[in-house]
Design a protein around this motif. Structure first.
Motif, PDB file in Angstrom:
ATOM      1  N   LEU A   1       1.732  -7.490   4.886  1.00 35.26           N
ATOM      2  CA  LEU A   1       3.171  -7.515   5.171  1.00 35.26           C
ATOM      3  C   LEU A   1       3.968  -7.821   3.908  1.00 35.26           C
ATOM      4  CD1 LEU A   1       3.167  -9.343   8.621  1.00 35.26           C
ATOM      5  CD2 LEU A   1       3.781  -6.954   8.194  1.00 35.26           C
ATOM      6  N   ALA A   2       3.433  -8.726   3.085  1.00 36.16           N
ATOM      7  CA  ALA A   2       4.106  -9.049   1.820  1.00 36.16           C
ATOM      8  C   ALA A   2       4.192  -7.806   0.934  1.00 36.16           C
ATOM      9  CB  ALA A   2       3.358 -10.175   1.099  1.00 36.16           C
ATOM     10  N   GLY A   3       3.101  -7.033   0.888  1.00 32.05           N
ATOM     11  CA  GLY A   3       3.096  -5.821   0.082  1.00 32.05           C
ATOM     12  C   GLY A   3       4.099  -4.792   0.581  1.00 32.05           C
ATOM     13  N   ILE A   4       4.176  -4.622   1.885  1.00 35.79           N
ATOM     14  CA  ILE A   4       5.124  -3.661   2.471  1.00 35.79           C
ATOM     15  C   ILE A   4       6.562  -4.105   2.221  1.00 35.79           C
ATOM     16  CG2 ILE A   4       5.954  -2.656   4.638  1.00 35.79           C
ATOM     17  CD1 ILE A   4       3.034  -2.859   5.648  1.00 35.79           C
ATOM     18  N   ILE A   5       6.816  -5.391   2.453  1.00 33.82           N
ATOM     19  CA  ILE A   5       8.167  -5.937   2.220  1.00 33.82           C
ATOM     20  C   ILE A   5       8.560  -5.769   0.756  1.00 33.82           C
ATOM     21  CG2 ILE A   5       9.489  -8.098   2.113  1.00 33.82           C
ATOM     22  CD1 ILE A   5       7.926  -8.975   4.636  1.00 33.82           C
TER      23      ILE A   5
ATOM     24  N   PHE B   1       5.951  -8.813  -5.058  1.00 32.99           N
ATOM     25  CA  PHE B   1       4.759  -8.358  -4.344  1.00 32.99           C
ATOM     26  C   PHE B   1       4.394  -6.910  -4.700  1.00 32.99           C
ATOM     27  CE2 PHE B   1       6.687 -11.473  -1.253  1.00 32.99           C
ATOM     28  CZ  PHE B   1       5.797 -12.499  -1.559  1.00 32.99           C
ATOM     29  N   THR B   2       4.977  -6.398  -5.780  1.00 38.41           N
ATOM     30  CA  THR B   2       4.656  -5.047  -6.258  1.00 38.41           C
ATOM     31  C   THR B   2       4.310  -5.103  -7.734  1.00 38.41           C
ATOM     32  OG1 THR B   2       6.943  -4.514  -6.872  1.00 38.41           O
ATOM     33  CG2 THR B   2       6.272  -4.027  -4.611  1.00 38.41           C
ATOM     34  N   ARG B   3       3.660  -4.039  -8.195  1.00 39.30           N
ATOM     35  CA  ARG B   3       3.357  -3.906  -9.619  1.00 39.30           C
ATOM     36  C   ARG B   3       3.343  -2.427  -9.963  1.00 39.30           C
ATOM     37  NH1 ARG B   3      -2.042  -6.184 -12.815  1.00 39.30           N
ATOM     38  NH2 ARG B   3      -1.216  -5.909 -14.934  1.00 39.30           N
TER      39      ARG B   3
ATOM     40  N   ALA C   1       2.555  -1.402  -4.092  1.00 39.85           N
ATOM     41  CA  ALA C   1       2.381  -2.642  -3.337  1.00 39.85           C
ATOM     42  C   ALA C   1       1.113  -3.354  -3.789  1.00 39.85           C
ATOM     43  CB  ALA C   1       2.307  -2.334  -1.844  1.00 39.85           C
ATOM     44  N   LYS C   2       1.213  -4.675  -3.981  1.00 36.79           N
ATOM     45  CA  LYS C   2       0.040  -5.461  -4.347  1.00 36.79           C
ATOM     46  C   LYS C   2      -0.095  -6.738  -3.511  1.00 36.79           C
ATOM     47  CE  LYS C   2       2.002  -8.330  -8.061  1.00 36.79           C
ATOM     48  NZ  LYS C   2       1.642  -9.627  -7.455  1.00 36.79           N
ATOM     49  N   GLY C   3       0.886  -6.978  -2.629  1.00 37.31           N
ATOM     50  CA  GLY C   3       0.815  -8.165  -1.795  1.00 37.31           C
ATOM     51  C   GLY C   3       0.728  -9.427  -2.634  1.00 37.31           C
ATOM     52  N   VAL C   4      -0.088 -10.376  -2.202  1.00 39.45           N
ATOM     53  CA  VAL C   4      -0.242 -11.631  -2.944  1.00 39.45           C
ATOM     54  C   VAL C   4      -1.514 -11.544  -3.790  1.00 39.45           C
ATOM     55  CG1 VAL C   4      -0.012 -14.135  -2.751  1.00 39.45           C
ATOM     56  CG2 VAL C   4       0.770 -12.692  -0.889  1.00 39.45           C
ATOM     57  N   PHE C   5      -1.644 -10.435  -4.500  1.00 38.34           N
ATOM     58  CA  PHE C   5      -2.754 -10.200  -5.414  1.00 38.34           C
ATOM     59  C   PHE C   5      -2.204  -9.892  -6.798  1.00 38.34           C
ATOM     60  CE2 PHE C   5      -5.128  -9.664  -1.517  1.00 38.34           C
ATOM     61  CZ  PHE C   5      -6.427 -10.018  -1.840  1.00 38.34           C
TER      62      PHE C   5
ATOM     63  N   PHE D   1      -5.841  -5.248  -3.999  1.00 41.70           N
ATOM     64  CA  PHE D   1      -5.103  -5.420  -2.746  1.00 41.70           C
ATOM     65  C   PHE D   1      -5.503  -4.379  -1.706  1.00 41.70           C
ATOM     66  CE2 PHE D   1      -1.188  -3.787  -0.558  1.00 41.70           C
ATOM     67  CZ  PHE D   1      -0.994  -4.842   0.324  1.00 41.70           C
ATOM     68  N   GLY D   2      -5.544  -3.102  -2.093  1.00 40.78           N
ATOM     69  CA  GLY D   2      -5.883  -2.039  -1.155  1.00 40.78           C
ATOM     70  C   GLY D   2      -7.280  -2.175  -0.577  1.00 40.78           C
TER      71      GLY D   2
END
Length: 416
Positions: A134-138, A150-152, A156-160, A166-167
Motif C-alpha cells: 500500500l505504501a508503494g502504491i500510495i 516510497f518510490t525510486r 514503487a519501492k514501498g518501505v524498501f 520490493f516486487g
C-alpha cells in the motif's frame, strides 16, 4: 520454560501467545528494509538468542542447513581478508550475511518444532507485505505530500531500498492468497481477492522485470501443481476455471492502470527484454564475462562489494557474486545449497501433509528466485532466507514423519 518455547502443546497460554507474537513480529519486520542493518536484523538477533537459550533445538536437517550456510559465509570472511583496506561497511556487510544465514536456520528449527507456526509466519508475512504494498502504491500515485519517499526512479519501492527487492518480496504472499482462493469458497475468498489485486498492482508498479517474471512463473507453477495434486476431476475443473477467471480479472485491472500516461510510458520502457545498460559495451552482460575472468585469478574472491567499485555497477548475478564476494568456497556452498533445497524439496512436494499448502507456495517462489538470481543479487534479501527456512523446516517435518512411520517396523524382537 524451555519446553514452552519449543512447542506450543501444553504450554502456559500466556507464554505460548508471547512466543507466537515474537515470531509474528520478526516476519512482519522483514517488510521494512530502508537501510542496513534493518530493524529486522536487530530484532531477529535478540529473538534467536532467546529462543535457543530457552530450548529451541536443531535437528539433523536444520544442522545440515546451518553447515552449508556457514561454509558459504566463511568464504565471504576469507574474501574479506584479501582486501587491502577493510572498511566498517564491509565488516557490517559480512555480519549481516551471517545474521541472515542464521535467520534461515532459526525459521527452519521453529517450523520443525511445530508446523502450526507456519500459519503465524504466513499471516504476519501477508500483513507486512500488505502495508509495504500500500505504501508503494500510495507513493507511486503521490496521494499525499511526502509519499514520494516510497518510490525510486519513478518506480514503487514501498518501505524498501530498491524496487527490485520490493516486487519479489510480494510474490510469496500473493501466491499464498491465490492458493487459498483457488482451493477455498468464493465468498470467504473475497477479502483475499482484494488483497491479491493490491499485491498485483504493487508488483506491477515496481516495474521490475525480475518481479514480473517471478510472479508470472509462480502463478503458472502453482496452478500446474494444484491440478497435478488433485485427483477429482470436478476440483481440477474448478481450479482451472477459477484460474482463468483470476488471470482475466488481473489482466483487465492492469489494462485499466495502463490508461494513465505516467504508467504506460514507464511500462513501455521497462517491458523491453534488453535495456541499454544490459547489452551495451561494459554493460551487464559484458561485466559477467569480465567478472568470471577475474574470479579465475582470485580463488578466495575479491571481497564484498569490490566488484561495484571496480566496474561502477554491482554484479547483478548471484552466481558471479558468490564467486567474487564469497570466493570459490562460497560459490560451491551456494550451489550445494540450491541443488539440495530443490532436490529434497521436490521429493515431498505433493505429499498430503498439514503444511503442504505453505510448503508448495514457498518452494515455487524459491525456484523462481533461483532463476531470477541469474540477473540480480539476492544474498541480502531477507525474505529469501525466510523462504529457505520454511522449505528446510518442512523438509525436516517430512523426515520426522517418515521416521515415525518406520519406527514400529524397525523393532525386531529376538527370540528368547
Amino acid at each position: 520454560m524451555a519446553y514452552a518455547i519449543q512447542a506450543d502443546t501444553g504450554a502456559p497460554a500466556a507464554l505460548s501467545a508471547l512466543a507466537k507474537l515474537s515470531l509474528a513480529i520478526a516476519v512482519f519486520l522483514s517488510a521494512f528494509v530502508l537501510y542496513e542493518p534493518a530493524p529486522y536484523e536487530v530484532y531477529i538477533a535478540v529473538l534467536m538468542t532467546v529462543w535457543f537459550l530457552f530450548g529451541l533445538r536443531l535437528s539433523r536437517t536444520s544442522g545440515m542447513l546451518l553447515a552449508i550456510l556457514m561454509i558459504f559465509n566463511i568464504g565471504g570472511l576469507l574474501a574479506l581478508t584479501v582486501m587491502e583496506q577493510i572498511r566498517p561497511n564491509l565488516v557490517l556487510y559480512v555480519a549481516v550475511s551471517f545474521f541472515l544465514a542464521l535467520s534461515a536456520v532459526f525459521f527452519s528449527a521453529v517450523i520443525e518444532a511445530d508446523h502450526r507456526r507456519l500459519k503465524i509466519i504466513f499471516a504476519a508475512y501477508v500483513l507486512g507485505a500488505l502495508v509495504t504494498a500500500l505504501a508503494g502504491i500510495i507513493g507511486y500515485f503521490n496521494l499525499f505530500p511526502g509519499s514520494e519517499m516510497f518510490t525510486r526512479y519513478g518506480r514503487a519501492k514501498g518501505v524498501f531500498q530498491d524496487p527490485n527487492v520490493f516486487g519479489p518480496y510480494l510474490v510469496l504472499p500473493a501466491c499464498y492468497l491465490l492458493h487459498r482462493t483457488l482451493t477455498g469458497g468464493f465468498l470467504s475468498s473475497l477479502p483475499r481477492i482484494v488483497m491479491l489485486l493490491v499485491f498485483t498492482l504493487a508488483i506491477f508498479l515496481a516495474f521490475s522485470r525480475a518481479a514480473w517474471g517471478l510472479y508470472a512463473l509462480s502463478i503458472l507453477l502453482l496452478v500446474f501443481f494444484l491440478l497435478l495434486k488433485e485427483r477429482s476431476t470436478v476440483i481440477r475443473l474448478r481450479i482451472f476455471v477459477a484460474g482463468i477467471v483470476g488471470v482475466s480479472l488481473l489482466t483487465v485491472s492492469l489494462l485499466v492502470v495502463l490508461q494513465f500516461d505516467q504508467v504506460s510510458e514507464l511500462f513501455s520502457q521497462r517491458a523491453r527484454l534488453l535495456q541499454e545498460y544490459d547489452a551495451a559495451q561494459f554493460g551487464r552482460f559484458d561485466r559477467y564475462g569480465l567478472g568470471f575472468i577475474l574470479s579465475m585469478d582470485h580463488p578466495l574472491g575479491i571481497g564484498p562489494l569490490a566488484f561495484g567499485r571496480l566496474f561502477g555497477e554491482d554484479t547483478h548475478n548471484i552466481w558471479l557474486k558468490a564467486l567474487l564476494d564469497y570466493g570459490w568456497i562460497g560459490f560451491v556452498a551456494f550451489v550445494i545449497l540450491v541443488v539440495s533445497t530443490v532436490a529434497m524439496g521436490f521429493k515431498c512436494l505433493l505429499r498430503d501433509r498439514p503444511w503442504q499448502p505453505y510448503f508448495l507456495c514457498a518452494y515455487i517462489v524459491f525456484v523462481g528466485h533461483v532463476l531470477i538470481a541469474t540477473f540480480i543479487d539476492i544474498d541480502h534479501w531477507r525474505h529469501f532466507f525466510i523462504l529457505l527456512g520454511i522449505i528446510w523446516g518442512c523438509i525436516g517435518l517430512e523426515a520426522s514423519t517418515m521416521r515415525n512411520r518406520r519406527a514400529p517396523h524397525a523393532r525386531i524382537v529376538k527370540p528368547a
